[in-house]
Design a protein around this motif. Structure first.
Motif, short mmCIF file in Angstrom:
data_model
loop_
_atom_site.label_atom_id
_atom_site.label_comp_id
_atom_site.label_asym_id
_atom_site.label_seq_id
_atom_site.Cartn_x
_atom_site.Cartn_y
_atom_site.Cartn_z
N VAL A 1 0.87 -1.16 0.00
CA VAL A 1 0.00 0.00 0.00
C VAL A 1 0.92 1.22 0.00
O VAL A 1 1.97 1.20 0.65
CB VAL A 1 -0.91 0.03 1.25
CG1 VAL A 1 -1.81 1.25 1.24
CG2 VAL A 1 -1.73 -1.25 1.36
N GLY A 2 0.55 2.24 -0.72
CA GLY A 2 1.37 3.44 -0.74
C GLY A 2 0.56 4.65 -1.13
O GLY A 2 -0.66 4.60 -1.20
N VAL A 3 1.26 5.73 -1.38
CA VAL A 3 0.63 6.94 -1.88
C VAL A 3 1.49 7.49 -3.00
O VAL A 3 2.67 7.18 -3.12
CB VAL A 3 0.42 8.01 -0.78
CG1 VAL A 3 -0.59 7.54 0.24
CG2 VAL A 3 1.71 8.39 -0.10
N THR A 4 0.89 8.33 -3.81
CA THR A 4 1.59 8.91 -4.94
C THR A 4 2.55 10.00 -4.47
O THR A 4 2.50 10.45 -3.32
CB THR A 4 0.59 9.54 -5.94
OG1 THR A 4 -0.08 10.62 -5.27
CG2 THR A 4 -0.42 8.53 -6.44
N ASP A 5 3.38 10.44 -5.39
CA ASP A 5 4.34 11.51 -5.07
C ASP A 5 3.62 12.81 -4.74
O ASP A 5 4.17 13.68 -4.07
CB ASP A 5 5.34 11.70 -6.20
CG ASP A 5 4.69 12.00 -7.55
OD1 ASP A 5 3.44 12.04 -7.65
OD2 ASP A 5 5.45 12.20 -8.52
N LYS A 6 2.37 12.95 -5.15
CA LYS A 6 1.56 14.13 -4.82
C LYS A 6 1.45 14.31 -3.31
O LYS A 6 1.34 15.42 -2.81
CB LYS A 6 0.18 13.98 -5.47
CG LYS A 6 -0.76 15.14 -5.24
CD LYS A 6 -1.99 15.05 -6.13
CE LYS A 6 -3.09 14.26 -5.49
NZ LYS A 6 -4.35 14.29 -6.24
N TYR A 7 1.51 13.20 -2.57
CA TYR A 7 1.44 13.23 -1.12
C TYR A 7 2.77 12.89 -0.46
O TYR A 7 2.83 12.60 0.73
CB TYR A 7 0.34 12.28 -0.61
CG TYR A 7 -1.04 12.79 -0.90
CD1 TYR A 7 -1.64 13.73 -0.07
CD2 TYR A 7 -1.74 12.37 -2.02
CE1 TYR A 7 -2.91 14.22 -0.34
CE2 TYR A 7 -3.01 12.85 -2.30
CZ TYR A 7 -3.58 13.78 -1.46
OH TYR A 7 -4.84 14.27 -1.73
N GLY A 8 3.84 12.88 -1.23
CA GLY A 8 5.17 12.61 -0.69
C GLY A 8 5.58 11.16 -0.74
O GLY A 8 6.63 10.79 -0.25
#
Length: 174
Positions: free
Chosen positions: A52-59
């Motif tokens: 699970v992760g987040v995009t570079d938009k959220y760091g």
């Protein structure tokens, strides 16, 4: 691929076993989530491992779908599987079934920009698309039965007690 007859037989076998010994239906599911650099999480649950992760938009580093994707997938797949199980139990033929989960959100709440906006979803709508020659009333009976017994629909529709335990370690592996 499991046929409706195989699914129905398995469900009937489980229903009989649980009716005879209700305690076997109770337990605690444990999922371990470990945070790694780049806001990446490794999830372990029994034999299953995923990211699970987040995009570079959220760091983040886009190491996997974000938690919202998995949450919506949990609801949609729980509903779809439930519909398939109830269709098999009730002998209602279904050629195909799709559940589309639509969640309205406002990121200002999650990011702490506006305290009047909740961090969670503002609303969820799920759309069920069924391909079947069965009468509408039979399809509705399948959907209603499955919805009434859906664990994820229940968890999202009704308050569930949630508590937090904290264990702080100093220089020791978690």
């Amino acid at each position: 691929m499991s046929s409706p007859a195989i699914i129905k037989t398995a469900l009937e076998r489980n229903l009989k076993a649980i009716a005879a010994r209700p305690s076997i239906a109770q337990g605690t599911a444990v999922t371990k989530v470990t945070l790694h650099p780049g806001l990446a999480c490794e999830v372990e649950d029994g034999p299953w491992r995923f990211n699970v992760g987040v995009t570079d938009k959220y760091g983040g580093e886009n190491t996997g779908p974000n938690p919202g994707v998995y949450g919506r997938a949990a609801l949609g797949s729980c509903l779809a599987i439930g519909y398939g199980m109830w269709a098999a139990r009730l002998d209602i033929p279904v050629r195909s079934l799709t559940v589309e989960v639509r969640a309205r959100y406002d990121a200002r709440g999650e990011l702490g920009i506006d305290e009047s906006i909740r961090p969670g979803y503002a609303g969820i709508v799920y759309v069920v698309i069924v391909d079947s020659d069965a009468p509408d009333a039979d399809i509705q009976r399948v959907l209603d039965s499955a919805d009434r017994h859906s664990s994820w629909l229940d968890a999202l529709s009704n308050p569930v007690p949630v508590s937090r335990e904290v264990r702080i370690v100093r220089g020791e592996p978690a």
